[in-house]
Motif scaffolding. Structure first.
Motif, short mmCIF file in Angstrom:
data_model
loop_
_atom_site.label_atom_id
_atom_site.label_comp_id
_atom_site.label_asym_id
_atom_site.label_seq_id
_atom_site.Cartn_x
_atom_site.Cartn_y
_atom_site.Cartn_z
N ASN A 181 -7.11 -17.32 9.79
CA ASN A 181 -6.30 -17.43 8.58
C ASN A 181 -6.78 -18.51 7.62
OD1 ASN A 181 -4.36 -15.44 8.38
ND2 ASN A 181 -3.10 -16.38 9.96
N ILE A 228 0.87 -1.17 0.00
CA ILE A 228 0.00 0.00 0.00
C ILE A 228 0.90 1.23 0.00
CG2 ILE A 228 -1.47 1.40 1.51
CD1 ILE A 228 -2.86 -1.12 2.37
N ASP A 260 -10.46 -5.45 21.46
CA ASP A 260 -9.45 -5.96 20.53
C ASP A 260 -8.11 -5.29 20.82
OD1 ASP A 260 -8.29 -7.24 18.36
OD2 ASP A 260 -8.89 -5.68 16.94
N ALA A 265 -13.24 -10.32 4.41
CA ALA A 265 -12.04 -10.54 3.64
C ALA A 265 -11.54 -9.23 3.05
CB ALA A 265 -12.30 -11.55 2.53
N HIS A 266 -12.48 -8.47 2.56
CA HIS A 266 -12.17 -7.16 1.99
C HIS A 266 -11.54 -6.26 3.04
CE1 HIS A 266 -13.66 -2.99 0.99
NE2 HIS A 266 -12.88 -3.27 -0.02
N VAL A 308 -13.70 -4.84 12.37
CA VAL A 308 -12.67 -5.78 11.95
C VAL A 308 -11.65 -5.92 13.06
CG1 VAL A 308 -10.90 -6.21 10.27
CG2 VAL A 308 -12.93 -4.97 9.62
N THR A 309 -11.15 -7.11 13.22
CA THR A 309 -10.10 -7.27 14.20
C THR A 309 -8.85 -7.77 13.51
OG1 THR A 309 -10.35 -9.59 14.72
CG2 THR A 309 -11.90 -8.06 15.75
N TYR A 310 -7.77 -7.78 14.23
CA TYR A 310 -6.52 -8.27 13.68
C TYR A 310 -6.47 -9.79 13.76
CZ TYR A 310 -4.56 -3.59 13.69
OH TYR A 310 -4.32 -2.27 13.43
N LYS A 311 -7.56 -10.39 14.23
CA LYS A 311 -7.51 -11.82 14.54
C LYS A 311 -8.30 -12.67 13.56
CE LYS A 311 -7.60 -10.43 19.34
NZ LYS A 311 -8.60 -10.16 20.36
N TRP A 345 -9.88 -7.02 5.58
CA TRP A 345 -8.56 -7.46 6.04
C TRP A 345 -7.47 -6.57 5.44
CZ3 TRP A 345 -5.73 -10.01 9.35
CH2 TRP A 345 -4.45 -10.42 9.00
N LEU A 346 -7.57 -6.31 4.14
CA LEU A 346 -6.58 -5.46 3.50
C LEU A 346 -6.89 -3.99 3.74
CD1 LEU A 346 -4.05 -5.42 1.81
CD2 LEU A 346 -5.47 -5.35 -0.23
N LEU A 360 -9.65 -17.12 5.80
CA LEU A 360 -9.16 -16.14 4.83
C LEU A 360 -8.59 -16.83 3.59
CD1 LEU A 360 -7.39 -13.26 6.76
CD2 LEU A 360 -9.23 -13.06 5.09
N LEU A 371 -17.68 -11.83 2.83
CA LEU A 371 -16.98 -11.14 1.74
C LEU A 371 -16.41 -9.82 2.26
CD1 LEU A 371 -16.30 -11.27 -1.24
CD2 LEU A 371 -18.49 -10.19 -1.74
N LYS A 372 -17.20 -9.16 3.04
CA LYS A 372 -16.80 -7.88 3.61
C LYS A 372 -15.60 -8.06 4.54
CE LYS A 372 -18.20 -3.47 4.85
NZ LYS A 372 -16.86 -3.12 5.27
N TYR A 408 -5.37 -2.01 6.67
CA TYR A 408 -4.06 -1.36 6.61
C TYR A 408 -4.15 0.01 5.97
CZ TYR A 408 -2.34 -5.80 8.19
OH TYR A 408 -2.13 -6.91 8.94
N ARG A 409 -4.95 0.10 4.93
CA ARG A 409 -5.14 1.41 4.30
C ARG A 409 -5.80 2.36 5.29
NH1 ARG A 409 -4.68 3.47 -0.43
NH2 ARG A 409 -4.24 1.50 -1.41
N ARG A 410 -6.81 1.82 5.96
CA ARG A 410 -7.52 2.65 6.94
C ARG A 410 -6.59 3.08 8.05
NH1 ARG A 410 -11.96 -0.69 8.36
NH2 ARG A 410 -11.17 -0.56 10.48
N PHE A 468 -9.64 -5.80 -4.82
CA PHE A 468 -10.66 -5.45 -3.85
C PHE A 468 -11.41 -4.18 -4.23
CE2 PHE A 468 -10.55 -8.87 -1.31
CZ PHE A 468 -9.33 -9.18 -0.79
#
Lengths: 157, 130
Positions: B8, A13, A71, B85-86, B2-5, B88-89, B11, B82-83, B92-94, A146
């Motif tokens: 996997n 990113i 969390d 999984a979306h 969303v969590t970091y957990k 998850w990436l 996913l 679906l959301k 990081y942008r957020r 995505f």
């Protein structure tokens, strides 16, 4: 399809943003534990308990925690390149919630360029090695993937 | 939230299911409403059994659910998975965009604080060079 079954694809990113402050102030915001605690983390999250050893080979660690307490994860990294007011590179790991001795959840890299624009500072972040846990050949970046998927999703939260 | 957990294994199966353009097109179709296998097969130049195999992959990844009736088993999109999984990436942008919003606010509040601080800095700097 030419697919690999076990490879983990990774994404990068890039964020480019210009801040209304001189570079020295921005550099401090990225390297001072007190400042970092005030802004690092997405909405409803904050990064606490920063420990920073700001030198090449030095490490940092902090707790990323949601404001509602539901969390939290320890994150850490090691600085690989430090050029004051110019460049900051490090690894970035998300630790395993089961313990710091367990395999990390994600092992990434963050490279930050600080560009002096007088009263303003341009910051370019390259966040790479983001795991997308993909089994299969990713010919196109997952972010692009995505973005397209976004249009498949029903609108609204 | 969303969590970091995120699991996997889950996913892996979601991303794997999404790596195929036909399956993404099926999800796109289901986003506008439930459909039967026949209806889903129509726009594609592939056989119904092939569509059924795609549906099995999507179902086991938790991206769609299917009705119970043996003959007529309408497929529905499970947007939550679906959301996830979306996100998850996007997480990081957020992280960066929302962090930077906070940094902007922090900088603004620092700038509007007492200007005498800056005067003092100037004074110290001048003293240092004299």
């Amino acid at each position: 399809m030419n697919q690999q079954s076990t490879a983990t694809s990774e994404s990068t990113i890039t964020i480019d943003r210009t801040f209304d402050a001189p570079v020295a102030e921005i550099w401090q915001a990225f390297t001072d534990p007190v400042k970092l605690s005030q802004w690092w983390g997405p909405h409803n999250y904050s990064a606490k308990h920063w420990e920073i050893d700001l030198r090449p080979g030095g490490s940092f660690r902090y707790l990323m925690a949601s404001d509602d307490g539901s969390d939290s994860n320890w994150c850490n990294g090691v600085y690989s390149l430090i050029t004051s007011n110019s460049r900051l590179s490090s690894t970035a790991n998300i630790e395993n919630p089961e313990g710091p001795d367990k395999p990390v959840i994600a092992s990434m890299n963050i490279d930050i360029q600080f560009i002096d624009k007088g009263d303003k500072t341009q910051v370019i972040v390259t966040h790479s090695g983001i795991p997308s846990a993909l089994a299969g050949g990713a010919k196109e970046g997952w972010s692009q993937q995505f973005e397209k998927l976004d249009t498949y999703l029903p609108s609204g939260p | 939230m969303v969590t970091y957990k995120m699991n996997n294994v889950q996913l892996d199966s979601i991303f794997s299911a999404l790596s195929d353009s036909t399956r993404r097109a099926i999800l796109a179709r289901l986003a506008s409403g439930d459909a039967t296998v026949n209806e889903l097969a129509k726009p594609f130049e592939i056989s119904q059994p092939a569509i059924s195999r795609h549906l099995k992959v999507l179902e086991s990844a938790g991206l769609i659910t299917r009705g119970k009736e043996a003959q007529y088993r309408p497929c529905s999109l499970d947007a939550d998975n679906l959301k996830q999984a979306h996100d998850w990436l996007e997480l990081y942008r957020r992280h960066w965009e929302e962090s930077f919003d906070k940094l902007d606010s922090l900088l603004a509040s620092t700038a509007s604080s007492t200007p005498s601080d800056n005067d003092e800095d100037d004074f110290v700097a001048k003293k240092g060079t004299s």
